[in-house]
Design a protein around this motif. Sequence first.
Motif, mmCIF file in Angstrom:
data_model
loop_
_atom_site.group_PDB
_atom_site.id
_atom_site.type_symbol
_atom_site.label_atom_id
_atom_site.label_comp_id
_atom_site.label_asym_id
_atom_site.label_seq_id
_atom_site.Cartn_x
_atom_site.Cartn_y
_atom_site.Cartn_z
ATOM 1 N N ASN A 180 16.253 4.045 82.670
ATOM 2 C CA ASN A 180 16.360 2.601 81.811
ATOM 3 C C ASN A 180 16.970 2.766 80.255
ATOM 4 N N LEU A 181 16.618 4.047 79.761
ATOM 5 C CA LEU A 181 17.383 4.587 78.590
ATOM 6 C C LEU A 181 18.976 4.092 78.650
ATOM 7 N N LEU A 182 19.440 4.923 79.798
ATOM 8 C CA LEU A 182 20.938 4.906 79.755
ATOM 9 C C LEU A 182 21.497 3.660 80.040
ATOM 10 N N THR A 183 20.607 2.778 81.111
ATOM 11 C CA THR A 183 21.232 1.619 81.445
ATOM 12 C C THR A 183 21.215 0.340 80.405
ATOM 13 N N ASN A 184 20.100 0.488 79.447
ATOM 14 C CA ASN A 184 20.016 -0.675 78.400
ATOM 15 C C ASN A 184 21.121 -0.360 77.549
ATOM 16 N N ASN A 185 21.355 0.979 77.095
ATOM 17 C CA ASN A 185 22.469 1.499 76.142
ATOM 18 C C ASN A 185 23.589 1.043 76.679
ATOM 19 N N LEU A 186 24.063 1.144 77.787
ATOM 20 C CA LEU A 186 25.424 0.732 78.380
ATOM 21 C C LEU A 186 25.474 -0.962 78.348
ATOM 22 N N ILE A 187 24.337 -1.482 78.616
ATOM 23 C CA ILE A 187 24.304 -3.021 78.617
ATOM 24 C C ILE A 187 24.583 -3.546 77.215
ATOM 25 N N VAL A 188 24.020 -2.806 76.148
ATOM 26 C CA VAL A 188 23.978 -3.152 74.736
ATOM 27 C C VAL A 188 25.409 -2.905 74.298
ATOM 28 N N LEU A 189 25.978 -1.726 74.543
ATOM 29 C CA LEU A 189 27.411 -1.362 74.217
ATOM 30 C C LEU A 189 28.447 -2.281 74.769
ATOM 31 N N THR A 190 28.281 -2.643 76.114
ATOM 32 C CA THR A 190 28.976 -3.592 76.850
ATOM 33 C C THR A 190 29.077 -4.758 76.177
ATOM 34 N N ILE A 191 28.172 -5.472 75.934
ATOM 35 C CA ILE A 191 27.929 -6.631 75.352
ATOM 36 C C ILE A 191 28.276 -7.028 73.931
ATOM 37 N N VAL A 192 27.977 -6.114 73.005
ATOM 38 C CA VAL A 192 28.249 -6.208 71.706
ATOM 39 C C VAL A 192 29.484 -5.636 71.284
#
Length: 256
Positions: free
Chosen positions: A3-15
């Motif tokens: 979840n830690l890796l997934t959430n970071n990837l989502i945030v960096l992709t969106i922002v």
Amino acid sequence: MGNLLTNNLIVLTIVIGVPAVFAWLLTLVNRRSKANLVNRFGINSQVYCGFLGIMLHEISHLFVALIFRHGIQSVRLIKLPHLHADQTDDLALGYVNHTWNRNSPYQVIGNLFIGVAPIFGCTAALLGLDFWLAPGIGRAIVHLAATPEQLDWQGSLQLLMTSPTNWWQLGLLLLLSLSIILGGFDLSPADYENSALGLYSTCGGLVVLTSLATLIGWTGWMAPLIAWGLTVAIILGSSLIVSILVMVLTFSFTDH
């Protein structure tokens, strides 16, 4: 850990990722359209056709620079360029000159958002125009982005079809949108250079904040962030489609 890796990837992709990709594509396409206009109608044609976008571009820089407490030296929202000028600054269509404290992480990070501010400013302006002149389009976009896990295309289409708009409203929306798209989304080399100054600090800050939020189990902000990112992607995607159509049209202006 997953979840830690997934959430970071989502945030960096969106922002970072989504705005960066669209900024590059929109800049590439609209720069070509401007070049076609200049080649056929002269250097000032890009100002006449994209004046609204140019002003929104500079206002976006100015607004975000003030948020990050940068010192504003000089501002010009729009100007006519000089093709045979001795200084390259004279080729600019507008400018916001600002200074910042290199020892302030807040102001350094601000450089990234100041540089890409026109992407978000023009996106907000386009969405605002949709709600003003064609509310059905605005409602359809927001409704579609509200459920990113399962896009409700039928519901969005229903909102679009049940909100009739007068022909003059659609015409005005098209003209204003074209001016914003043509003049506002073209990031200059200076914009990219300015953004690069705060890129690493911003990415590091996002990773730290996202990791902390994930570790303590606070993830309620993910759904609104994804919905916001999807809204931005939908509007920028439609802007890109229109930009490509405009570019194809301007190719007919060039001499063969």
